[in-house]
Design a protein around this motif. Structure first.
Motif, PDB file in Angstrom:
ATOM      1  N   UNK A  42       0.837  -1.207   0.000  1.00  0.00           N
ATOM      2  CA  UNK A  42       0.000   0.000   0.000  1.00  0.00           C
ATOM      3  C   UNK A  42       0.869   1.252   0.000  1.00  0.00           C
ATOM      4  N   UNK A  43       1.954   1.230   0.753  1.00  0.00           N
ATOM      5  CA  UNK A  43       2.879   2.356   0.809  1.00  0.00           C
ATOM      6  C   UNK A  43       3.496   2.618  -0.561  1.00  0.00           C
ATOM      7  N   UNK A  44       3.901   1.557  -1.236  1.00  0.00           N
ATOM      8  CA  UNK A  44       4.462   1.694  -2.588  1.00  0.00           C
ATOM      9  C   UNK A  44       3.419   2.273  -3.556  1.00  0.00           C
ATOM     10  N   UNK A  45       2.181   1.815  -3.437  1.00  0.00           N
ATOM     11  CA  UNK A  45       1.110   2.312  -4.314  1.00  0.00           C
ATOM     12  C   UNK A  45       0.848   3.793  -4.070  1.00  0.00           C
ATOM     13  N   UNK A  46       0.800   4.195  -2.814  1.00  0.00           N
ATOM     14  CA  UNK A  46       0.579   5.605  -2.478  1.00  0.00           C
ATOM     15  C   UNK A  46       1.726   6.457  -3.028  1.00  0.00           C
TER      16      UNK A  46
ATOM     17  N   UNK B  34      10.928  13.641   6.990  1.00  0.00           N
ATOM     18  CA  UNK B  34      10.077  13.013   8.006  1.00  0.00           C
ATOM     19  C   UNK B  34       8.601  13.348   7.842  1.00  0.00           C
ATOM     20  N   UNK B  35       8.269  14.608   7.573  1.00  0.00           N
ATOM     21  CA  UNK B  35       6.853  14.970   7.449  1.00  0.00           C
ATOM     22  C   UNK B  35       6.224  14.334   6.212  1.00  0.00           C
ATOM     23  N   UNK B  36       6.955  14.264   5.117  1.00  0.00           N
ATOM     24  CA  UNK B  36       6.445  13.629   3.906  1.00  0.00           C
ATOM     25  C   UNK B  36       6.332  12.112   4.108  1.00  0.00           C
ATOM     26  N   UNK B  37       7.309  11.538   4.778  1.00  0.00           N
ATOM     27  CA  UNK B  37       7.279  10.101   5.050  1.00  0.00           C
ATOM     28  C   UNK B  37       6.067   9.743   5.901  1.00  0.00           C
ATOM     29  N   UNK B  38       5.778  10.557   6.927  1.00  0.00           N
ATOM     30  CA  UNK B  38       4.624  10.285   7.778  1.00  0.00           C
ATOM     31  C   UNK B  38       3.328  10.431   6.994  1.00  0.00           C
ATOM     32  N   UNK B  39       3.254  11.417   6.102  1.00  0.00           N
ATOM     33  CA  UNK B  39       2.057  11.594   5.276  1.00  0.00           C
ATOM     34  C   UNK B  39       1.852  10.390   4.357  1.00  0.00           C
ATOM     35  N   UNK B  40       2.926   9.863   3.789  1.00  0.00           N
ATOM     36  CA  UNK B  40       2.816   8.668   2.953  1.00  0.00           C
ATOM     37  C   UNK B  40       2.350   7.467   3.778  1.00  0.00           C
ATOM     38  N   UNK B  41       2.922   7.318   4.967  1.00  0.00           N
ATOM     39  CA  UNK B  41       2.539   6.207   5.841  1.00  0.00           C
ATOM     40  C   UNK B  41       1.074   6.331   6.264  1.00  0.00           C
ATOM     41  N   UNK B  42       0.640   7.542   6.578  1.00  0.00           N
ATOM     42  CA  UNK B  42      -0.758   7.755   6.971  1.00  0.00           C
ATOM     43  C   UNK B  42      -1.705   7.427   5.816  1.00  0.00           C
ATOM     44  N   UNK B  43      -1.317   7.811   4.596  1.00  0.00           N
ATOM     45  CA  UNK B  43      -2.148   7.503   3.419  1.00  0.00           C
ATOM     46  C   UNK B  43      -2.184   5.997   3.170  1.00  0.00           C
ATOM     47  N   UNK B  44      -1.051   5.324   3.363  1.00  0.00           N
ATOM     48  CA  UNK B  44      -1.006   3.869   3.193  1.00  0.00           C
ATOM     49  C   UNK B  44      -1.905   3.190   4.225  1.00  0.00           C
ATOM     50  N   UNK B  45      -1.952   3.753   5.429  1.00  0.00           N
ATOM     51  CA  UNK B  45      -2.794   3.191   6.490  1.00  0.00           C
ATOM     52  C   UNK B  45      -4.275   3.270   6.116  1.00  0.00           C
ATOM     53  N   UNK B  46      -4.649   4.240   5.308  1.00  0.00           N
ATOM     54  CA  UNK B  46      -6.028   4.359   4.846  1.00  0.00           C
ATOM     55  C   UNK B  46      -6.319   3.387   3.696  1.00  0.00           C
ATOM     56  N   UNK B  47      -5.278   2.993   2.945  1.00  0.00           N
ATOM     57  CA  UNK B  47      -5.449   2.133   1.775  1.00  0.00           C
ATOM     58  C   UNK B  47      -5.314   0.649   2.097  1.00  0.00           C
ATOM     59  N   UNK B  48      -4.447   0.314   3.014  1.00  0.00           N
ATOM     60  CA  UNK B  48      -4.089  -1.081   3.282  1.00  0.00           C
ATOM     61  C   UNK B  48      -5.296  -1.898   3.763  1.00  0.00           C
TER      62      UNK B  48
ATOM     63  N   UNK C 229      -8.528  -3.174  16.923  1.00  0.00           N
ATOM     64  CA  UNK C 229      -7.305  -3.324  17.708  1.00  0.00           C
ATOM     65  C   UNK C 229      -6.490  -2.047  17.581  1.00  0.00           C
ATOM     66  N   UNK C 230      -5.585  -1.844  18.531  1.00  0.00           N
ATOM     67  CA  UNK C 230      -4.691  -0.693  18.458  1.00  0.00           C
ATOM     68  C   UNK C 230      -3.629  -0.949  17.393  1.00  0.00           C
ATOM     69  N   UNK C 231      -3.497   0.002  16.455  1.00  0.00           N
ATOM     70  CA  UNK C 231      -2.458  -0.055  15.431  1.00  0.00           C
ATOM     71  C   UNK C 231      -1.750   1.292  15.438  1.00  0.00           C
ATOM     72  N   UNK C 232      -0.451   1.268  15.701  1.00  0.00           N
ATOM     73  CA  UNK C 232       0.367   2.480  15.674  1.00  0.00           C
ATOM     74  C   UNK C 232       1.254   2.424  14.440  1.00  0.00           C
ATOM     75  N   UNK C 233       1.297   3.529  13.702  1.00  0.00           N
ATOM     76  CA  UNK C 233       2.136   3.637  12.514  1.00  0.00           C
ATOM     77  C   UNK C 233       3.213   4.659  12.825  1.00  0.00           C
ATOM     78  N   UNK C 234       4.468   4.202  12.826  1.00  0.00           N
ATOM     79  CA  UNK C 234       5.585   5.087  13.159  1.00  0.00           C
ATOM     80  C   UNK C 234       6.600   5.104  12.036  1.00  0.00           C
ATOM     81  N   UNK C 235       7.017   6.297  11.662  1.00  0.00           N
ATOM     82  CA  UNK C 235       8.101   6.441  10.697  1.00  0.00           C
ATOM     83  C   UNK C 235       9.388   6.609  11.480  1.00  0.00           C
ATOM     84  N   UNK C 236      10.377   5.804  11.159  1.00  0.00           N
ATOM     85  CA  UNK C 236      11.669   5.867  11.823  1.00  0.00           C
ATOM     86  C   UNK C 236      12.774   5.915  10.769  1.00  0.00           C
ATOM     87  N   UNK C 237      13.964   6.212  11.230  1.00  0.00           N
ATOM     88  CA  UNK C 237      15.098   6.233  10.302  1.00  0.00           C
ATOM     89  C   UNK C 237      15.713   4.863  10.143  1.00  0.00           C
ATOM     90  N   UNK C 238      15.389   3.942  11.045  1.00  0.00           N
ATOM     91  CA  UNK C 238      15.864   2.574  10.921  1.00  0.00           C
ATOM     92  C   UNK C 238      15.295   1.701  11.997  1.00  0.00           C
TER      93      UNK C 238
END
Length: 140
Positions: free
Chosen positions: A61-65, A107-121, A131-140
């Motif tokens: 989903x992240x790749x598609x977004x 970081x802000x663009x990465x989080x926006x992509x991750x948030x959009x993927x969370x809506x698509x996945x 259930x609780x699902x946390x989406x975190x962008x990290x550097x590694x």
């Protein structure tokens, strides 16, 4: 819903200490209760299989977004951590933490992509509100 793909799997034996096989035979493995839960370990368990499926699906989903937004991703990864714990009132529940790594993306663009993927996945859509699902962008 009109299905575009259907996956089928069969569990035999004693559930967590049994065998799972998909109808196409691609996945055909024993499953074992993890040592942390008093089992023998040494084989996949439902939480491991769920983590692998969620990580792969969310990464897709992240790749598609990113493609839709014309953002080139290189060496991206998604890790999924699935926790199993007691549920208030009895039974058990899951919680998931998704760790998204997008090298070279601010970081802000990465989080926006991750948030959009969370809506698509589809996994995110299936678990949302359950259930609780946390989406975190990290550097590694």
């Amino acid at each position: 819903m009109e299905a575009i793909y259907t996956a089928e799997a069969l569990s035999t034996g004693d559930g967590r200490n049994g065998h799972v096989v998909t109808s196409d035979g691609i996945l055909d493995t024993d499953v074992r209760t993890p040592k942390e839960m008093g089992g023998p370990g040494g084989a996949p368990n439902p939480e491991l299989l769920f983590a692998a499926g969620y990580a792969a699906c969310f990464h897709s989903a992240l790749q598609a977004v990113a493609r839709m937004q014309k953002v080139a991703l290189q060496d991206s990864s998604v890790g999924a951590r699935v926790e199993l714990g007691p549920k208030d009132g009895g039974g058990f529940q899951l919680a998931v933490e998704l760790e998204v790594v997008l090298p070279g993306i601010p970081a802000d663009q990465a989080q926006a992509l991750a948030d959009a993927a969370h809506q698509m996945c589809p996994y995110s859509n299936a678990t949302r509100g359950n259930i609780d699902v946390a989406v975190r962008v990290t550097e590694d």
